[in-house]
Design an enzyme around this catalytic site. Sequence first.
Site, short mmCIF file in Angstrom:
data_model
loop_
_atom_site.label_atom_id
_atom_site.label_comp_id
_atom_site.label_asym_id
_atom_site.label_seq_id
_atom_site.Cartn_x
_atom_site.Cartn_y
_atom_site.Cartn_z
N THR A 145 0.82 -1.22 0.00
CA THR A 145 0.00 0.00 0.00
C THR A 145 0.85 1.27 0.00
O THR A 145 1.98 1.27 0.52
CB THR A 145 -0.92 0.00 1.24
N ASP A 146 0.27 2.35 -0.50
CA ASP A 146 0.94 3.66 -0.45
C ASP A 146 1.18 4.12 1.00
O ASP A 146 2.03 4.97 1.25
CB ASP A 146 0.14 4.73 -1.21
P1 NAD Z 1 -10.43 -6.41 2.59
O1 NAD Z 1 -10.34 -6.15 4.06
O2 NAD Z 1 -11.65 -6.05 1.84
O3 NAD Z 1 -10.17 -7.96 2.29
C1 NAD Z 1 -9.22 -8.71 2.97
C2 NAD Z 1 -9.57 -10.19 2.77
O4 NAD Z 1 -8.56 -10.98 3.42
C3 NAD Z 1 -10.90 -10.59 3.39
O5 NAD Z 1 -11.63 -11.41 2.49
C4 NAD Z 1 -10.50 -11.37 4.63
O6 NAD Z 1 -11.44 -12.37 5.00
C5 NAD Z 1 -9.19 -11.98 4.19
N1 NAD Z 1 -8.29 -12.31 5.30
C6 NAD Z 1 -7.98 -11.54 6.38
N2 NAD Z 1 -7.13 -12.20 7.18
C7 NAD Z 1 -6.88 -13.40 6.59
C8 NAD Z 1 -6.08 -14.51 6.94
N3 NAD Z 1 -5.35 -14.52 8.07
N4 NAD Z 1 -6.06 -15.58 6.11
C9 NAD Z 1 -6.81 -15.59 4.98
N5 NAD Z 1 -7.60 -14.57 4.61
C10 NAD Z 1 -7.63 -13.49 5.41
O7 NAD Z 1 -9.14 -5.70 1.98
P2 NAD Z 1 -8.93 -5.02 0.56
O8 NAD Z 1 -9.32 -3.61 0.64
O9 NAD Z 1 -9.49 -5.88 -0.49
O10 NAD Z 1 -7.34 -5.06 0.47
C11 NAD Z 1 -6.69 -6.16 -0.14
C12 NAD Z 1 -5.19 -5.92 -0.05
O11 NAD Z 1 -4.86 -4.70 -0.72
C13 NAD Z 1 -4.67 -5.78 1.36
O12 NAD Z 1 -3.42 -6.43 1.44
C14 NAD Z 1 -4.50 -4.27 1.54
O13 NAD Z 1 -3.48 -3.99 2.48
C15 NAD Z 1 -4.12 -3.85 0.14
N6 NAD Z 1 -4.48 -2.48 -0.24
C16 NAD Z 1 -5.76 -2.03 -0.09
C17 NAD Z 1 -6.10 -0.73 -0.51
C18 NAD Z 1 -7.48 -0.19 -0.36
O14 NAD Z 1 -7.68 1.02 -0.54
N7 NAD Z 1 -8.49 -0.99 -0.06
C19 NAD Z 1 -5.10 0.07 -1.09
C20 NAD Z 1 -3.81 -0.44 -1.22
C21 NAD Z 1 -3.51 -1.71 -0.81
O1 TDX Z 2 -15.48 7.62 9.00
C1 TDX Z 2 -14.49 8.06 8.37
N1 TDX Z 2 -14.29 9.40 8.31
C2 TDX Z 2 -13.22 9.96 7.66
O2 TDX Z 2 -13.08 11.18 7.65
C3 TDX Z 2 -13.56 7.19 7.69
C4 TDX Z 2 -13.74 5.70 7.72
C5 TDX Z 2 -12.50 7.77 7.05
N2 TDX Z 2 -12.32 9.11 7.05
C6 TDX Z 2 -11.12 9.67 6.36
C7 TDX Z 2 -9.80 9.07 6.81
C8 TDX Z 2 -8.95 9.17 5.58
O3 TDX Z 2 -8.38 10.47 5.49
O4 TDX Z 2 -11.23 9.33 4.99
C9 TDX Z 2 -9.95 9.00 4.43
C10 TDX Z 2 -10.02 7.59 3.89
O5 TDX Z 2 -10.15 6.73 4.99
P1 TDX Z 2 -10.25 5.14 4.81
O6 TDX Z 2 -11.35 4.83 3.86
O7 TDX Z 2 -10.29 4.53 6.18
O8 TDX Z 2 -8.88 4.82 4.05
P2 TDX Z 2 -7.34 5.07 4.44
O9 TDX Z 2 -7.15 5.18 5.89
O10 TDX Z 2 -6.87 6.21 3.58
O11 TDX Z 2 -6.71 3.67 3.93
C11 TDX Z 2 -7.14 3.05 2.70
O12 TDX Z 2 -6.20 3.23 1.67
C12 TDX Z 2 -4.98 2.54 1.76
C13 TDX Z 2 -7.39 1.54 2.92
O13 TDX Z 2 -8.31 1.36 3.98
C14 TDX Z 2 -6.11 0.80 3.17
O14 TDX Z 2 -6.36 -0.60 3.25
C15 TDX Z 2 -5.16 1.06 2.03
O15 TDX Z 2 -3.90 0.47 2.29
#
Ligand code: NAD
Ligand code: TDX
Length: 362
Positions: A145-146
């Site tokens: 992740t960033d």
């Molecule tokens: P998410 O929380 O939606 O999904 C995570 C999944 O992993 C779930 O299905 C959960 O059941 C499974 N999981 C958790 N622990 C586990 C374990 N011990 N064994 C097997 N499965 C397990 O997350 P996401 O948003 O889809 O993120 C996926 C990946 O991308 C993560 O590694 C996250 O760090 C990375 N990422 C997410 C974002 C974002 O904005 N969502 C951005 C950059 C990187």
């Molecule tokens: O209730 C809220 N109110 C609010 O102001 C929530 C949930 C978030 N926020 C703000 C916090 C952050 O500045 O919004 C922005 C985005 O928050 P999140 O959706 O929680 O994302 P962030 O913390 O930026 O992290 C996400 O991007 C990078 C993902 O959850 C991570 O898994 C990924 O690695």
Amino acid sequence: MTDAQPRFARLLVTGGAGFIGSCFVRDVLARKDGTLVTVIDKLTYAGNRANLAPVEADPEQAARLRFVEGDISDPTVVGPLVRDVEAVINFAAESHVDRSILDPEAFLRTDVLGVHVLLEACRSEQERNARGERAAAPRFLQVSTDEVYGSVETGESHENDRLEPRSPYSSAKAGGELLARSYFVTYGLDVVITRGSNTYGPYHHPEKLIPLFVTNAIDDKQLPLYGDGLQRRDWLYVSDHAGAIGHVLEQGVSGETYNVAGNNERTNRDVVTTLLHQLDKPWTLVRRVEDRPGHDRRYAMDSSKLASLGWTNKMPFETGLAATVDWYLQNQDWWRSIKAGEWQDYYERQYGARLAGSTDAG
Ligand code: NAD
Ligand code: TDX
């Protein structure tokens, strides 16, 4: 089958029932190029079999998907699964910053120790390959992740910049990817790493900013904006993130790390303004609440390294957000069932006192 055959025909996708992992699985299977996918997912509160329903509704795709409910930290489950595949794509993680502040330990177990278990399984397969017991060693792609760069006040993060994670979540993710890199350096494992920016789109768990605010707004509930709401994030549509990961899997140079930027930097206030406009809901729903501790002010990455590998994003932010809002309007059963159960306790713990002490968001 299509003409362009992928480099890897058998994939292990960890966390494939989560937000980005399930998009990756849906998109790979929809190519109909014969790729076989095994998903291992623990089905934590964030995992949801329904995210794979479109695959299971198509017999041809369903026949190429195997779903295993299991924990990546369990070597007895992971070992045999890695034995069967050519590449491992590790999406599995505890992924929410606020939950990492409430309860960091699960993040260390999955985001660090779980990565270690997967890497060890790949190393065993590499040894089998050296003994001539399999055709090639597996490739391991770590989805990072960033947030590992920490808060970036100005400019853009490049892949070689120092890692300065600031939350238990981002620190655990940094630990996981550094471990992955060490297996490339120390054992010569075929490892590639992606660092994606804030992702949004359908099937996003309602704990995160965009789906929380869209689903609360649909119900005319308050929208808890942390602090001044001028934090900046760079938004990446989920199928662009999944596609970039697939591209790095195929084309990435072993041992290298690739930023996956969205090139859609917005303040949280801007994002909320746009989604309220798309839902035709008033700004008065927004409440200023106590800030997230250690809240990163801004993330921004340069992704020219990935561009030079031949990848470009497709989705403009306003179009992607409109499609997302529409998906949440059309799929209310999906998020309403998540917002029952465990969710209620979490919501009270995270937002109860905050909303009680909230003020006008201006
Ligand atoms: P998410 O929380 O939606 O999904 C995570 C999944 O992993 C779930 O299905 C959960 O059941 C499974 N999981 C958790 N622990 C586990 C374990 N011990 N064994 C097997 N499965 C397990 O997350 P996401 O948003 O889809 O993120 C996926 C990946 O991308 C993560 O590694 C996250 O760090 C990375 N990422 C997410 C974002 C974002 O904005 N969502 C951005 C950059 C990187
Ligand atoms: O209730 C809220 N109110 C609010 O102001 C929530 C949930 C978030 N926020 C703000 C916090 C952050 O500045 O919004 C922005 C985005 O928050 P999140 O959706 O929680 O994302 P962030 O913390 O930026 O992290 C996400 O991007 C990078 C993902 O959850 C991570 O898994 C990924 O690695």
